[in-house]
Each structure stands twice: as C-alpha cells, then as structure tokens.
Design a protein around this motif. Structure first.
Motif, mmCIF file in Angstrom:
data_model
loop_
_atom_site.group_PDB
_atom_site.id
_atom_site.type_symbol
_atom_site.label_atom_id
_atom_site.label_comp_id
_atom_site.label_asym_id
_atom_site.label_seq_id
_atom_site.Cartn_x
_atom_site.Cartn_y
_atom_site.Cartn_z
ATOM 1 N N LEU A 100 0.832 -1.196 0.000
ATOM 2 C CA LEU A 100 0.000 0.000 0.000
ATOM 3 C C LEU A 100 0.873 1.255 0.000
ATOM 4 O O LEU A 100 1.813 1.365 0.796
ATOM 5 N N GLN A 101 0.535 2.174 -0.899
ATOM 6 C CA GLN A 101 1.239 3.459 -0.927
ATOM 7 C C GLN A 101 0.247 4.547 -1.319
ATOM 8 O O GLN A 101 -0.826 4.267 -1.825
ATOM 9 N N ARG A 102 0.651 5.807 -1.065
ATOM 10 C CA ARG A 102 -0.199 6.912 -1.499
ATOM 11 C C ARG A 102 0.301 7.416 -2.842
ATOM 12 O O ARG A 102 1.379 7.034 -3.292
ATOM 13 N N GLU A 103 -0.497 8.270 -3.510
ATOM 14 C CA GLU A 103 -0.073 8.852 -4.778
ATOM 15 C C GLU A 103 1.270 9.553 -4.575
ATOM 16 O O GLU A 103 1.470 10.227 -3.577
ATOM 17 N N GLY A 104 2.171 9.350 -5.481
ATOM 18 C CA GLY A 104 3.503 9.916 -5.341
ATOM 19 C C GLY A 104 4.515 8.889 -4.859
ATOM 20 O O GLY A 104 5.714 9.131 -4.862
ATOM 21 N N GLY A 105 4.029 7.717 -4.407
ATOM 22 C CA GLY A 105 4.924 6.620 -4.068
ATOM 23 C C GLY A 105 5.303 6.466 -2.614
ATOM 24 O O GLY A 105 6.069 5.573 -2.271
ATOM 25 N N LYS A 106 4.774 7.308 -1.706
ATOM 26 C CA LYS A 106 5.129 7.186 -0.295
ATOM 27 C C LYS A 106 4.410 5.977 0.324
ATOM 28 O O LYS A 106 3.212 5.796 0.164
ATOM 29 N N THR A 107 5.170 5.150 1.045
ATOM 30 C CA THR A 107 4.628 3.955 1.694
ATOM 31 C C THR A 107 3.611 4.330 2.768
ATOM 32 O O THR A 107 3.808 5.295 3.503
ATOM 33 N N LEU A 108 2.531 3.568 2.844
ATOM 34 C CA LEU A 108 1.534 3.753 3.903
ATOM 35 C C LEU A 108 1.628 2.572 4.861
ATOM 36 O O LEU A 108 1.289 1.444 4.510
ATOM 37 N N ASP A 131 6.623 -1.398 5.744
ATOM 38 C CA ASP A 131 6.996 -1.154 4.351
ATOM 39 C C ASP A 131 5.784 -1.129 3.417
ATOM 40 O O ASP A 131 5.927 -1.164 2.200
ATOM 41 N N GLY A 132 4.559 -1.062 3.999
ATOM 42 C CA GLY A 132 3.337 -1.026 3.209
ATOM 43 C C GLY A 132 2.782 -2.387 2.846
ATOM 44 O O GLY A 132 1.678 -2.497 2.307
ATOM 45 N N PHE A 133 3.532 -3.463 3.131
ATOM 46 C CA PHE A 133 3.080 -4.815 2.784
ATOM 47 C C PHE A 133 1.844 -5.179 3.596
ATOM 48 O O PHE A 133 1.757 -4.889 4.785
ATOM 49 N N PHE A 134 0.874 -5.828 2.933
ATOM 50 C CA PHE A 134 -0.304 -6.353 3.635
ATOM 51 C C PHE A 134 -0.606 -7.752 3.126
ATOM 52 O O PHE A 134 -0.239 -8.117 2.006
#
Length: 197
Positions: A100-108, A131-134
């Motif tokens: 999972l990331q937001r627009e622009g590539g930043k990890t959520l 690292d955004g992994f789910f």
C-alpha cells in the motif's frame, strides 16, 4: 446439519461434492454439536424453541487451514418436534497480498485495510506493515475488492476505495496485487469570504 466441500463455490450441494467428517459446529455463541460423522452429518439438539439461532462451522476444527466455511452459517428457528436439515458449505481458501502506498509513491504503514466480498460485506481486515506490505490469509475462493477502513482513511487523508480487484480460485490460490495506490481525499473548498462582511 450436513457439512460438504463446495467445489464449484455456488452454495448448492451437488451429488458429486464430498462431505467432510470430524467438523464441529457452533450454535449461537456458546452451543456446540458433536463432530460430523463419515456421512458429513451431525445433530444439534436442546436448542431453545422459537428463538432464532445461528448454526455455523467451527473453523478451528477443520483439518486443513486452506479450507474455510463459505458463510458465517445459517439462522434457524427451532420448533418442537420439527427437525430441520441445513447444509453448510466449505470452500478452498487462499491469500491476497500487496503493498500500500499513497499517490507519489510514499509507503503507507499501519493502515487498516478491509477485504470486501462481491456483496460489499467486510470479510477480513488486516493492517499494512512498516513497508506497506499487507496480507489477507485463509480467504475463501471468490472475487474481492479492497478499501481503507474509514477511520484510517480520515486520519491519513485518502479515499477509502482502492483500485484493486482480486480473484481467488483453483487457478490462482495466491494473488499478489503488487503496488496498490490510495488516492488523496478530495477536499471540499470553503465558501467563506476571507475578507469578512
């Protein structure tokens, strides 16, 4: 009750679909029946008459973790002297993963994500890692959509709906969605006059 393996996931027992033995059922929050026999059958009795109760499969009694109940169960209303037969399907299960990331590539990270079935019901919830992994595990075969849980979406300022669809089945028991991008939430412009009256 009869417990069977719903091989084509249509919710209807076909003559060639095998039954499952040694499966325990639940009746409401506290009741339990005897495990199913070699015919996939068990009897639950001693229920309160005229009180609707949910009869379901105890997933912890299943021998294979990648076989799960297809539904939460069946609600029945017991009536004295009137036996009712219900059929409870089991389906094969797999897993769905992604980043999972937001627009622009930043990890959520630390974001609650919900898995929705084709009727829009929440089937499972998970949280993205550092690292955004789910990962959603033990998901019954079927079609699914994802969304960010409402509270998480509000806190991080993204739209709840995610542009990801997953189809689990015999051909694809494990689905990696890759990068899933959450769009920024639309802000409503204020109509207030900054200069005052």
């Amino acid at each position: 009750a009869i417990v069977y393996e719903d091989e084509n996931a249509d919710g209807i027992r076909q003559p060639n679909e095998p039954v499952q033995q040694e499966v325990e059922l639940t009746a409401g929050l506290t009741g339990r029946g005897l495990p199913t026999d070699d015919q996939g059958r068990t009897v639950i009795d001693g229920l309160q008459p005229f009180e609707p109760i949910l009869i379901g499969i105890d997933a912890s009694s299943l021998p294979d973790p990648f076989v799960q109940p297809a539904t939460s169960g069946v609600v029945v209303t017991p009536r004295p002297g009137v036996p009712v037969t219900i059929e409870l399907p089991l389906v094969s299960a797999g897993e769905i993963s992604g980043n999972l990331q937001r627009e622009g590539g930043k990890t959520l990270s630390g974001v609650d994500i919900e898995l929705l079935d084709r009727d829009g019901r929440v089937v499972k919830t998970t949280r993205s890692e550092y690292d955004g992994f789910f990962l959603f595990e033990f998901v019954p075969y079927g079609s699914y959509k994802l969304r960010v849980a409402a509270l998480s979406a509000n806190v991080i300022g993204v739209e709840p709906t995610l542009p990801a669809l997953a189809e689990l089945g015999k051909a694809s028991g494990s689905v990696d969605l890759g990068i899933v991008t959450a769009k920024a939430a639309q802000r409503i412009a204020s109509n207030a006059n900054p200069q005052g009256p």
